[in-house]
Design an enzyme around this catalytic site. Structure first.
Site, PDB file in Angstrom:
ATOM      1  N   HIS B 265      46.660  28.526 -29.816  1.00 27.74           N
ATOM      2  CA  HIS B 265      45.874  28.956 -28.650  1.00 27.74           C
ATOM      3  C   HIS B 265      45.180  27.760 -27.994  1.00 27.74           C
ATOM      4  CE1 HIS B 265      43.283  31.850 -26.380  1.00 27.74           C
ATOM      5  NE2 HIS B 265      42.453  30.820 -26.410  1.00 27.74           N
ATOM      6  N   GLU B 266      44.435  27.010 -28.765  1.00 23.00           N
ATOM      7  CA  GLU B 266      43.725  25.861 -28.206  1.00 23.00           C
ATOM      8  C   GLU B 266      44.724  24.803 -27.726  1.00 23.00           C
ATOM      9  OE1 GLU B 266      40.715  26.434 -27.630  1.00 23.00           O
ATOM     10  OE2 GLU B 266      40.443  28.120 -29.013  1.00 23.00           O
ATOM     11  N   HIS B 269      45.632  25.555 -24.218  1.00 17.97           N
ATOM     12  CA  HIS B 269      44.622  25.042 -23.276  1.00 17.97           C
ATOM     13  C   HIS B 269      44.813  23.532 -23.074  1.00 17.97           C
ATOM     14  CE1 HIS B 269      42.124  28.567 -22.723  1.00 17.97           C
ATOM     15  NE2 HIS B 269      41.910  28.721 -24.017  1.00 17.97           N
ATOM     16  N   GLU B 295      43.506  30.869 -19.705  1.00 16.97           N
ATOM     17  CA  GLU B 295      43.876  31.841 -20.743  1.00 16.97           C
ATOM     18  C   GLU B 295      45.348  32.245 -20.619  1.00 16.97           C
ATOM     19  OE1 GLU B 295      42.086  33.238 -23.438  1.00 16.97           O
ATOM     20  OE2 GLU B 295      40.708  31.591 -23.010  1.00 16.97           O
TER      21      GLU B 295
END
Lengths: 498, 498
Positions: B265-266, B269, B295
């Site tokens: 997830h990170e 980003h 997101e």
């Protein structure tokens, strides 16, 4: 502006400077600890901008006007305010005496020197470094002449890094050191070498890290305010104020003592900084006053305490707790960590030979400033003095004249403070023993009485007092280097059975 | 001032702002990662000063004059310059419309709200938080009325966080989601639950860390420019520019999948930020444009890629390499990481139920702004909606209305962008599959074609385009939430055998 308003602005100015210092120090620290490898350019960009913002703040017309107003009203200032104004004006006054175009040219020379030195050291290429180093020394001579025409150039720079010292005081100091240490080392070398096998084996970094925290706690560092990280070269840094300090170490998995003494050394620096009185936070008086006094703390803990028999007796069972494979006795450890042998590299030198490395540099700087030596002849003179003082042959300039970054970094006149710091410690010890049973405390792992002694006399003052005032307040005496040489003679005579 | 000079000053202004952002972001990051525990006050002091310096720079008369000069000469500006001026003026214009004393009072309310929320959540004490939260909502209504009197207050704040969205678009979006997800979840819950035993065991943090770096490499992150650290809550931060990015994770030693999906997830980003075109560095156009698009990248990698069968087939042998104790098959892993079950906590929600958590918040915010709900009635309404949408009983406010810090942090109108981001990803996938064999690439651990697709259409633009423009450029279509709900229906129908 009313004086009261000026005083408030003085506080605000220093708070801002502290915040900029926090930012730039943290960017540097991040680069040395956890930053990924490819972000140096981003770091350089931010450091350049923030340093410039901070510089503009410190040297703006408004700031200079403020400081001069306060300086003209000394009778109305507290002791703290007087010293703050004095320290803030120091660099401004220096800059005011240097013609602007020369100042800018000097900055450019220093950037080029630093860049060139890194490559020159890596490639063992003195010739590429020689022209820019010549310019560096020329500028240092010119700046000294502009700023303090009444003084010898080297005296100006010595005092610049360690307020109050001069060639006269350094000559006396180093002569005493040389007269005692050179013959002592010869006698040591005639004896069988001490065994240091106990230090070697396999010591996983993770275990060494746990051991580091235990060392920090024993020394009296607050783990709430002092962080620990790993870097290529150990250092200590404070982030904006003495309320946030970081030390670093480097773990060699084949020798637990290397990091152990790095932690104790950097821990000494951190004790000094974090011991500043609370009211000094966010002022220019916060944290240690000079390199000499700083090294007198770090080297006191590393050598005088950390390489004492009492400390080895205390720490040996702790070492065995973290590294059960270590066999032998506390006495074996004591002998191993005090093995003295001349080497080529200053930062790897032991307690006995360290000052000889500094002397080589002092001699060379002094003769360069006196025009008795030219930069082009530095490597040959370096090698000759290493042979004379330490008895070692320098194989190449990377392990010789190019080893330190101080000259390329503009820190000329800085080296003597390392040796002074070492020597101060012996005199602290003698004085401390009048009221504290130092050996008994260390043997019991009870550092509180030692820390209290230093805090009361040294740490709490931050940069409020000059280095000389700090030393006198701590010892009640003038500086006497024979206290240090006697300490060395007694210690190594016993160790080597001279 | 000549226009050319103004353009140069615009560059310089943004470079300075980037340096301040570097400093403040790094101080925050240091606090979350390696700072010792007792230095928060020092951090707060420096952050306050540096934020104020940066704020004064961005809002000084000189800056406003510069931006207005440029804004008045739009025809002479490049596309980049136009957007830079627009974004820089956005906050200034907002501030110009708020009476100064109200702006100061608002800042104070927000500081108090944040402080109060932390304690209220810890102590499950809604009553202590209610008065200040009432003030927070009142101020948000007043600010919206000052800044955009022509709009409904909530529309102002929705657009503030995700340029271009409104209650009309969100209503349509959430209605579609609810119509599909609520019945789908009911059918899932009627079936036997998927087994996730494969995720559990003992997975030492040191092994998980090595696995994290392998995940980062596979995703296409440059380890030279993206650092990894551990924190209580995972996050991504850039330090001044897209050239220096850091992600964090948290290792739970009893479940390797938790950190695995945090890293992915990170990492999503970080791919977005670091994928900005080189020329955007040190401008306000650098890094991702909005939370929604951000997101849409992180959740695309985490869920649409990371929880796909193809990814599980690729990663299962890698998991076994780092954690040899893991038994079973890739299919077992696929089923385990897609287990869907309604819960109380948004940040722990799975792919299917996540949007329901957002809907609760959206409903409540909308009714508060419309004066159809009072702050004092929030907890009861929160609990009622959790029962209605998710079928769970909220045991206390800590696990209910007090769980998120967004309202106390002044981020009202921010939640919908999380759900929008999730939904955008399904439409990217459909479009991407027209030219890329996504499953085959993922199954082979070959992320390059996927990264290239996203870089070309989304990442390279940073904040140059609005969120809506980014979306249209990526998909060539209008946003259609049924693509997302169809994706969910197909995936969970197959998984649960509906």
């Amino acid at each position: 502006m009313k004086l009261q308003e000026a005083k408030e602005k003085l506080i605000e100015l220093q708070q801002k400077m502290a915040a900029y210092n926090h930012a730039t120090s943290l960017i540097y620290y991040d680069g040395a600890t956890t930053a990924p490898k490819g972000v140096a350019d981003n770091r350089a960009q931010s450091l350049a901008i923030l340093s410039q913002e901070s510089y503009l703040l410190a040297t703006s017309e408004a700031t200079v006007g403020l400081l001069e107003l306060l300086d003209g009203n000394q009778a109305e200032l507290t002791q703290h305010e007087k010293r703050q104004v004095q320290l803030l004006l120091k660099d401004i006054r220096m800059m005011q005496k240097i013609p602007l175009e020369e100042y800018v040219a000097f900055q450019r020379v220093m950037v080029e020197a630093d860049d060139t030195w890194h490559t020159a050291k890596e490639k063992n290429d003195w010739k590429s470094f020689e022209p820019i180093l010549t310019k560096v020394f020329d500028y240092h001579k010119k700046i000294a002449a502009w700023c303090a025409p009444e003084k010898a150039a080297y005296d100006y720079w010595l005092d610049h890094y360690e307020e109050g010292i001069s060639m006269a005081s350094c000559d006396a100091f180093f002569t005493t050191l040389r007269e005692h240490i050179v013959p002592l080392l010869k006698r040591v070398q005639a004896k069988p070498q001490l065994d240091n096998a106990i230090l070697h084996g396999h010591f996983p970094a993770a275990d060494q890290e746990k051991f580091s925290f235990e060392l920090m706690k024993v020394m009296g560092l607050s783990l709430d305010r002092v962080g620990l990280a790993t870097t290529e070269h150990p250092f200590t840094i404070n982030l904006g104020s003495h309320l946030d300090e970081r030390i670093t170490t480097h773990y060699y998995e084949d020798d637990f003592s290397n990091s152990m003494y790095s932690v104790i050394h950097e821990g000494g620096h951190a004790l000094y900084d974090t011991g500043s009185a609370a009211e000094l936070a966010y002022t220019v008086l916060d944290c240690g006053v000079s390199m000499g006094i700083h090294e007198s703390q770090s080297r006191f803990f590393e050598n005088i305490i950390g390489r004492s028999r009492a400390f080895c007796e205390y720490i040996f069972p702790v070492v065995q707790k973290y590294f059960p494979q270590v066999q032998g006795t506390a006495e074996d450890l004591y002998r191993a960590v005090n093995r003295a042998e001349p080497g080529l590299i200053r930062i790897e030198a032991d307690e006995l030979t360290y000052a000889l490395h500094i002397m080589v540099r002092y001699e060379l700087e002094k003769r360069l400033f006196a025009n008795e030596l030219e930069v082009k002849d530095l490597p040959a003179e370096w090698n000759r003095l290493y042979k004379e003082y330490l008895g070692v042959e320098v194989p190449d300039d990377t392990h010789g004249v190019l080893q330190d970054g101080h000259w390329a970094g503009g820190n000329i006149g800085y080296f003597p403070s390392y040796a002074l710091g070492s020597a101060y410690g012996a005199q602290y010890l003698r004085k401390m023993k009048e009221t504290v049973d130092v050996d008994a405390c260390v043997r019991a792992g009870n550092f509180a009485p030692i820390d209290e002694w230093l805090r009361e006399r040294i740490w709490q003052y931050g940069s409020l007092l000059t280095p000389a005032e700090v030393f006198r307040r701590a010892t009640g005496e003038e500086f006497d280097p024979t206290v240090f040489t006697t300490y060395l003679e007694e210690k190594f005579t016993e160790l080597y059975g001279l």
